[in-house]
Design an enzyme around this catalytic site. Structure first.
Site, PDB file in Angstrom:
ATOM      1  N   GLY A  29       0.778  -1.186  -0.042  1.00  0.00           N
ATOM      2  CA  GLY A  29      -0.118   0.040   0.058  1.00  0.00           C
ATOM      3  C   GLY A  29       0.864   1.320   0.065  1.00  0.00           C
ATOM      4  O   GLY A  29       2.073   1.114   0.065  1.00  0.00           O
ATOM      5  N   THR A  31       1.071   3.907   2.038  1.00  0.00           N
ATOM      6  CA  THR A  31       1.922   4.283   3.211  1.00  0.00           C
ATOM      7  C   THR A  31       2.951   3.474   3.589  1.00  0.00           C
ATOM      8  O   THR A  31       3.885   3.791   3.916  1.00  0.00           O
ATOM      9  CB  THR A  31       0.873   4.273   4.308  1.00  0.00           C
ATOM     10  OG1 THR A  31      -0.365   4.983   4.026  1.00  0.00           O
ATOM     11  CG2 THR A  31       1.454   4.743   5.745  1.00  0.00           C
ATOM     12  N   ASP A  82       2.648  -2.599   8.009  1.00  0.00           N
ATOM     13  CA  ASP A  82       1.578  -2.582   7.079  1.00  0.00           C
ATOM     14  C   ASP A  82       0.768  -1.376   7.383  1.00  0.00           C
ATOM     15  O   ASP A  82       0.729  -0.795   8.486  1.00  0.00           O
ATOM     16  CB  ASP A  82       0.855  -3.828   6.908  1.00  0.00           C
ATOM     17  CG  ASP A  82       0.226  -4.107   5.395  1.00  0.00           C
ATOM     18  OD1 ASP A  82       0.331  -2.974   4.737  1.00  0.00           O
ATOM     19  OD2 ASP A  82      -0.248  -5.261   5.258  1.00  0.00           O
ATOM     20  N   GLY A  83       0.104  -1.021   6.309  1.00  0.00           N
ATOM     21  CA  GLY A  83      -1.169  -0.015   6.658  1.00  0.00           C
ATOM     22  C   GLY A  83      -2.248  -0.679   6.873  1.00  0.00           C
ATOM     23  O   GLY A  83      -2.601  -1.849   7.046  1.00  0.00           O
ATOM     24  N   LYS A  95      -8.468  -4.367   5.778  1.00  0.00           N
ATOM     25  CA  LYS A  95      -7.169  -4.275   4.807  1.00  0.00           C
ATOM     26  C   LYS A  95      -7.731  -5.039   3.632  1.00  0.00           C
ATOM     27  O   LYS A  95      -8.354  -5.797   3.504  1.00  0.00           O
ATOM     28  CB  LYS A  95      -6.028  -4.834   5.535  1.00  0.00           C
ATOM     29  CG  LYS A  95      -5.513  -4.009   6.773  1.00  0.00           C
ATOM     30  CD  LYS A  95      -4.208  -4.882   7.285  1.00  0.00           C
ATOM     31  CE  LYS A  95      -3.349  -5.156   6.087  1.00  0.00           C
ATOM     32  NZ  LYS A  95      -2.899  -4.194   5.223  1.00  0.00           N
ATOM     33  N   GLY A  97      -7.578  -3.267   0.243  1.00  0.00           N
ATOM     34  CA  GLY A  97      -8.021  -2.478  -0.860  1.00  0.00           C
ATOM     35  C   GLY A  97      -6.933  -2.570  -2.035  1.00  0.00           C
ATOM     36  O   GLY A  97      -7.296  -2.540  -3.142  1.00  0.00           O
ATOM     37  N   GLY A  98      -5.754  -3.034  -1.854  1.00  0.00           N
ATOM     38  CA  GLY A  98      -4.693  -3.631  -2.951  1.00  0.00           C
ATOM     39  C   GLY A  98      -4.968  -5.038  -3.236  1.00  0.00           C
ATOM     40  O   GLY A  98      -4.062  -5.477  -3.920  1.00  0.00           O
ATOM     41  N   GLU A 104      -1.004 -10.494   3.564  1.00  0.00           N
ATOM     42  CA  GLU A 104      -0.652  -9.685   4.280  1.00  0.00           C
ATOM     43  C   GLU A 104      -1.182 -10.407   5.977  1.00  0.00           C
ATOM     44  O   GLU A 104      -0.230 -10.255   6.960  1.00  0.00           O
ATOM     45  CB  GLU A 104      -1.510  -8.512   4.407  1.00  0.00           C
ATOM     46  CG  GLU A 104      -0.998  -7.653   3.339  1.00  0.00           C
ATOM     47  CD  GLU A 104      -1.890  -6.454   2.882  1.00  0.00           C
ATOM     48  OE1 GLU A 104      -1.420  -5.482   2.185  1.00  0.00           O
ATOM     49  OE2 GLU A 104      -3.258  -6.541   3.198  1.00  0.00           O
ATOM     50  N   LYS A 122      -7.951   7.339   8.356  1.00  0.00           N
ATOM     51  CA  LYS A 122      -8.443   5.924   8.333  1.00  0.00           C
ATOM     52  C   LYS A 122      -8.951   5.721   9.682  1.00  0.00           C
ATOM     53  O   LYS A 122      -9.368   4.462   9.909  1.00  0.00           O
ATOM     54  CB  LYS A 122      -7.159   5.079   8.345  1.00  0.00           C
ATOM     55  CG  LYS A 122      -6.270   5.619   7.032  1.00  0.00           C
ATOM     56  CD  LYS A 122      -7.083   5.005   5.677  1.00  0.00           C
ATOM     57  CE  LYS A 122      -6.769   5.765   4.436  1.00  0.00           C
ATOM     58  NZ  LYS A 122      -5.416   4.600   4.240  1.00  0.00           N
TER      59      LYS A 122
END
Length: 219
Positions: A29, A31, A82-83, A95, A97-98, A104, A122
């Protein structure tokens, strides 16, 4: 600097205090990319092993000159960075979105410490404004989708497959008031590979990037 940069800076300042050598897992992601591009190189001498959560992250790490180790479920990870797309007050996450949430989650589960880096937008009171990602086995999709409609009739399918070659769906208009219960419920559906709720494997620390600094939220 941006809020995302400040969040990544916060993670760096936590990790630089740790004694090496370290085994790190790197998420996927925008971030997390800030952390990888701006700070991971500074930590290079302290890091012995890197695990990647996606093809995209692996490409970036290789481009920056890092070696990426083959995933092994038996190996321990010291810190996973991780974001997230959403974080609630109890540090439950959405989590994916990607589309990398399955890998992950594997890395987050193996990690002794999970540091989540986000900007303050967020933070939410209740998960669900962001559509909930679900990875589904292609052969089971026709059976799975009718079952998922108990949560919402608004379910969209992504054009791209996951890194593992599965379908990716997003459940819209679904407020998740009990993340742990919903995560377990969706995971119990035959044909589900994984769901983008992180309540079982949630972070120990969330670094929230602000306009000119960051703040820490710890579980």
């Amino acid at each position: 600097m941006s809020k995302k940069y400040n969040a990544a800076l916060g993670a760096y300042e936590i990790i630089k205090q740790k004694e090496g050598p370290l085994v790190l897992g790197i998420g996927t992601g925008s971030t997390t990319d800030y952390f990888t591009k701006d700070f991971l190189l500074i930590l290079k001498d302290k890091v012995t092993t890197l695990y990647s959560s996606s093809v995209r992250t692996t490409k970036l790490l290789l481009k920056l000159g890092f070696q990426v180790s083959e995933y092994d479920p038996k190996n321990s990870i010291d810190i996973y960075i991780d974001g997230a797309d959403e974080v609630d007050k109890d540090l439950n996450l959405i989590k994916g979105g990607g589309g990398a949430h399955t890998n992950e989650k594997k890395l987050a589960k193996q990690a002794n410490e999970f540091i989540c880096i986000i900007d303050d937008q967020k933070l939410v009171n209740c998960l669900g404004d962001f559509p909930l990602p679900v990875e589904v086995k292609i052969a089971e999709a026709n059976k799975v989708i009718p079952v998922l409609k108990q949560f919402s009739n608004n379910i969209s399918k992504r054009e791209n497959l996951s890194d593992s070659g599965n379908y990716l769906y997003d459940i819209h208009n679904f407020k998740i008031e009990n993340p742990n219960k919903i995560e377990e419920q969706i995971l119990s559906i035959n044909g589900i590979v994984d769901v983008g709720i992180f309540s079982i494997n949630k972070p120990s620390t969330v670094v929230v990037g602000l306009e000119s600094t960051y703040k820490l939220i710890e579980s």
